[in-house]
Design a protein around this motif. Sequence first.
Motif, PDB file in Angstrom:
ATOM      1  N   MET A   1       0.776  -1.334   0.007  1.00 58.88           N
ATOM      2  CA  MET A   1       0.104  -0.042  -0.086  1.00 58.88           C
ATOM      3  C   MET A   1       0.799   1.298   0.036  1.00 58.88           C
ATOM      4  O   MET A   1       1.735   1.368   0.774  1.00 58.88           O
ATOM      5  CB  MET A   1      -0.867  -0.090   1.204  1.00 58.88           C
ATOM      6  N   LYS A   2       0.300   2.252  -0.866  1.00 56.45           N
ATOM      7  CA  LYS A   2       1.331   3.343  -1.058  1.00 56.45           C
ATOM      8  C   LYS A   2       0.336   4.580  -0.167  1.00 56.45           C
ATOM      9  O   LYS A   2      -0.537   4.606  -0.145  1.00 56.45           O
ATOM     10  CB  LYS A   2       1.281   3.853  -2.583  1.00 56.45           C
ATOM     11  N   GLU A   3       1.441   5.141   0.906  1.00 56.17           N
ATOM     12  CA  GLU A   3       0.826   6.047   1.690  1.00 56.17           C
ATOM     13  C   GLU A   3       0.799   7.633   0.986  1.00 56.17           C
ATOM     14  O   GLU A   3       1.685   8.012   0.161  1.00 56.17           O
ATOM     15  CB  GLU A   3       1.695   6.561   2.886  1.00 56.17           C
ATOM     16  N   VAL A   4      -0.653   7.929   0.635  1.00 48.17           N
ATOM     17  CA  VAL A   4      -0.874   9.206  -0.117  1.00 48.17           C
ATOM     18  C   VAL A   4      -1.191  10.221   0.814  1.00 48.17           C
ATOM     19  O   VAL A   4      -0.818  11.341   0.256  1.00 48.17           O
ATOM     20  CB  VAL A   4      -1.838   8.815  -1.032  1.00 48.17           C
ATOM     21  N   TYR A   5      -1.801  10.303   1.894  1.00 45.68           N
ATOM     22  CA  TYR A   5      -2.438  11.413   2.423  1.00 45.68           C
ATOM     23  C   TYR A   5      -2.204  11.161   3.859  1.00 45.68           C
ATOM     24  O   TYR A   5      -2.065  10.096   4.581  1.00 45.68           O
ATOM     25  CB  TYR A   5      -3.895  11.403   2.392  1.00 45.68           C
ATOM     26  N   LEU A   6      -1.969  12.211   4.499  1.00 41.82           N
ATOM     27  CA  LEU A   6      -1.536  12.499   6.073  1.00 41.82           C
ATOM     28  C   LEU A   6      -2.765  13.418   6.641  1.00 41.82           C
ATOM     29  O   LEU A   6      -2.697  14.711   5.914  1.00 41.82           O
ATOM     30  CB  LEU A   6      -0.298  13.023   6.410  1.00 41.82           C
ATOM     31  N   LEU A   7      -3.580  13.087   7.277  1.00 40.17           N
ATOM     32  CA  LEU A   7      -4.594  14.000   8.039  1.00 40.17           C
ATOM     33  C   LEU A   7      -4.052  14.518   9.343  1.00 40.17           C
ATOM     34  O   LEU A   7      -3.980  13.678  10.262  1.00 40.17           O
ATOM     35  CB  LEU A   7      -6.135  13.093   8.160  1.00 40.17           C
ATOM     36  N   ALA A   8      -3.772  15.589   9.277  1.00 35.75           N
ATOM     37  CA  ALA A   8      -3.134  16.399  10.541  1.00 35.75           C
ATOM     38  C   ALA A   8      -4.316  16.845  11.442  1.00 35.75           C
ATOM     39  O   ALA A   8      -5.097  17.706  10.878  1.00 35.75           O
ATOM     40  CB  ALA A   8      -2.272  17.386  10.078  1.00 35.75           C
ATOM     41  N   LEU A 116      -5.509  18.454   5.422  1.00 40.68           N
ATOM     42  CA  LEU A 116      -4.939  17.266   4.648  1.00 40.68           C
ATOM     43  C   LEU A 116      -3.956  17.430   4.000  1.00 40.68           C
ATOM     44  O   LEU A 116      -3.747  18.352   3.305  1.00 40.68           O
ATOM     45  CB  LEU A 116      -6.291  16.626   3.942  1.00 40.68           C
ATOM     46  N   VAL A 117      -2.630  16.525   4.156  1.00 38.59           N
ATOM     47  CA  VAL A 117      -1.550  16.799   3.365  1.00 38.59           C
ATOM     48  C   VAL A 117      -1.628  15.525   2.410  1.00 38.59           C
ATOM     49  O   VAL A 117      -1.613  14.435   2.590  1.00 38.59           O
ATOM     50  CB  VAL A 117      -0.264  16.515   4.274  1.00 38.59           C
ATOM     51  N   ASP A 118      -1.335  16.115   1.026  1.00 40.13           N
ATOM     52  CA  ASP A 118      -1.109  15.187   0.161  1.00 40.13           C
ATOM     53  C   ASP A 118       0.352  15.069  -0.088  1.00 40.13           C
ATOM     54  O   ASP A 118       1.221  15.864  -0.518  1.00 40.13           O
ATOM     55  CB  ASP A 118      -1.748  15.861  -1.460  1.00 40.13           C
ATOM     56  N   VAL A 119       0.904  13.744   0.206  1.00 37.90           N
ATOM     57  CA  VAL A 119       2.115  13.376   0.371  1.00 37.90           C
ATOM     58  C   VAL A 119       2.665  13.552  -1.214  1.00 37.90           C
ATOM     59  O   VAL A 119       4.014  13.799  -1.304  1.00 37.90           O
ATOM     60  CB  VAL A 119       2.333  11.908   0.927  1.00 37.90           C
ATOM     61  N   THR A 120       1.943  13.044  -2.219  1.00 37.74           N
ATOM     62  CA  THR A 120       2.608  13.138  -3.388  1.00 37.74           C
ATOM     63  C   THR A 120       2.930  14.424  -4.303  1.00 37.74           C
ATOM     64  O   THR A 120       3.699  14.568  -5.046  1.00 37.74           O
ATOM     65  CB  THR A 120       1.563  12.026  -4.206  1.00 37.74           C
ATOM     66  N   SER A 121       2.041  15.382  -3.703  1.00 40.24           N
ATOM     67  CA  SER A 121       2.334  16.647  -4.284  1.00 40.24           C
ATOM     68  C   SER A 121       2.810  17.783  -3.215  1.00 40.24           C
ATOM     69  O   SER A 121       2.971  18.878  -3.594  1.00 40.24           O
ATOM     70  CB  SER A 121       0.863  17.155  -4.821  1.00 40.24           C
ATOM     71  N   SER A 122       2.737  17.251  -1.967  1.00 41.06           N
ATOM     72  CA  SER A 122       3.322  18.256  -0.819  1.00 41.06           C
ATOM     73  C   SER A 122       2.241  19.567  -0.714  1.00 41.06           C
ATOM     74  O   SER A 122       2.596  20.548  -0.248  1.00 41.06           O
ATOM     75  CB  SER A 122       4.603  18.584  -1.183  1.00 41.06           C
ATOM     76  N   LYS A 123       1.030  19.282  -1.141  1.00 41.77           N
ATOM     77  CA  LYS A 123      -0.272  20.312  -0.865  1.00 41.77           C
ATOM     78  C   LYS A 123      -0.775  20.018   0.579  1.00 41.77           C
ATOM     79  O   LYS A 123      -1.054  18.940   0.688  1.00 41.77           O
ATOM     80  CB  LYS A 123      -0.985  20.120  -2.015  1.00 41.77           C
ATOM     81  N   VAL A 124      -1.198  21.232   0.972  1.00 42.17           N
ATOM     82  CA  VAL A 124      -1.752  20.948   2.397  1.00 42.17           C
ATOM     83  C   VAL A 124      -3.472  21.596   1.962  1.00 42.17           C
ATOM     84  O   VAL A 124      -3.431  22.888   1.704  1.00 42.17           O
ATOM     85  CB  VAL A 124      -1.168  21.784   3.475  1.00 42.17           C
ATOM     86  N   HIS A 125      -4.413  20.811   2.426  1.00 46.80           N
ATOM     87  CA  HIS A 125      -5.729  21.003   2.001  1.00 46.80           C
ATOM     88  C   HIS A 125      -6.521  21.320   3.375  1.00 46.80           C
ATOM     89  O   HIS A 125      -6.575  20.708   4.231  1.00 46.80           O
ATOM     90  CB  HIS A 125      -6.467  20.117   1.240  1.00 46.80           C
TER      91      HIS A 125
END
Length: 389
Positions: A1-8, A116-125
């Motif tokens: 499984m690929k970690e894609v998002y981190l929910l802070a 929400l952190v998108d690990v693949t794009s380094s965007k924070v939503h």
Amino acid sequence: MKEVYLLAMGRSSAVPTETLNAAFETEELGFTPASDHGFIVHVEDHKVEVVFEARPTPEEWTADLFSGSEPALESLAQARSFYRLAFEPDAAQPTGPVFTALMCARILLAHGPGVLVDVTSSKVHAAEDVADLTQLDFDIRDHLNLHAVEVIEGDTPLWVHTHGMEKFGSRDLEIFHLGEQDLLPAEAFLHELCTDLAFGQQPPLRTEMGTSEGQTFMLVPSEEARTNLLGVPLEAFEGHEGLFFTVVSPQGRHNTAELLRPFRERFIQEPSEQTESMHEEAQVLLPAFKARFLRKGLMEPLAFLVRAPFETHPEGETLNEQLWMEVVSWDDSTVVGRLVDGAVHTTEWRKGAHVEIPQADVNALALAREGRTLDEEEVRALLNAERPS
């Protein structure tokens, strides 16, 4: 499984399992609890694994590592726990697992502050952005970061590449030998191509393909395309060791000026005199247009569209973009509708967003029947029938 998002999350404890079970059941998503407050969400033939960790944000996560609004970056710095969201990309339906993961984040954010952190794009939503991502039409710009790096000297020194396509099971894209004047056209082209990739419509490699504007190009694996890339030092690619798809000419060259030519036209500012003239004409026709809309039959295949200026703020500037919306209702002097195109320069106004504008701002009108836009004579004939005799 690929970690894609981190929910802070701002809370230090996990959301209770019974609370989540009820929330996911309401959204008709399969929910299976796992150990240590984790869980698995499954939809059809894909699943998202979620792991909970009670820990503060690492000190080395400085704001310069991520893109996002200042409030979102501040929330990330103050997080007290994280949910890690991982999944395998779906080759047949790449957006499926992404949407499911975003729904997981949206449900969790309903039970506490967070980003929400998108690990693949380094965007924070921010939380409201996550809600938009699950409710509005898909916009690839929400899922990508584009970087422009000066790698050679001269008039066309830029290497432009994407980050974020990995979550769709695709390589990121890159294009070389661009100038400052090529940045916006290149973004438009790459966003268009990335949208196709995100929906599993990858063009065949090493094969001449056409853009929506009729120009041709090829996609070549970067390990092949870079062999004839002259003058770019290898250290330019440090930190970008992953594999890309490289956009080249049909002859395999890194000369893409002709490819981007029609995309430049999208960014040509409409002359103010033309906008004013269109505004005056639209306001003359507006009473008849409004009257015809208000007596539209429920099953009548007629779409009413209006155009108006919407303020955007690319890189701190203030611009007005002329956007079309389909009219949904008319409340006295306010037009309520749904955007049929998104802003070009930013994602402040997304395609599909519901908006309200003063009818005095309308500067163009259009009618469509069964998917076909009526020509000017047909529109005038239809609206003239609304004028009092």
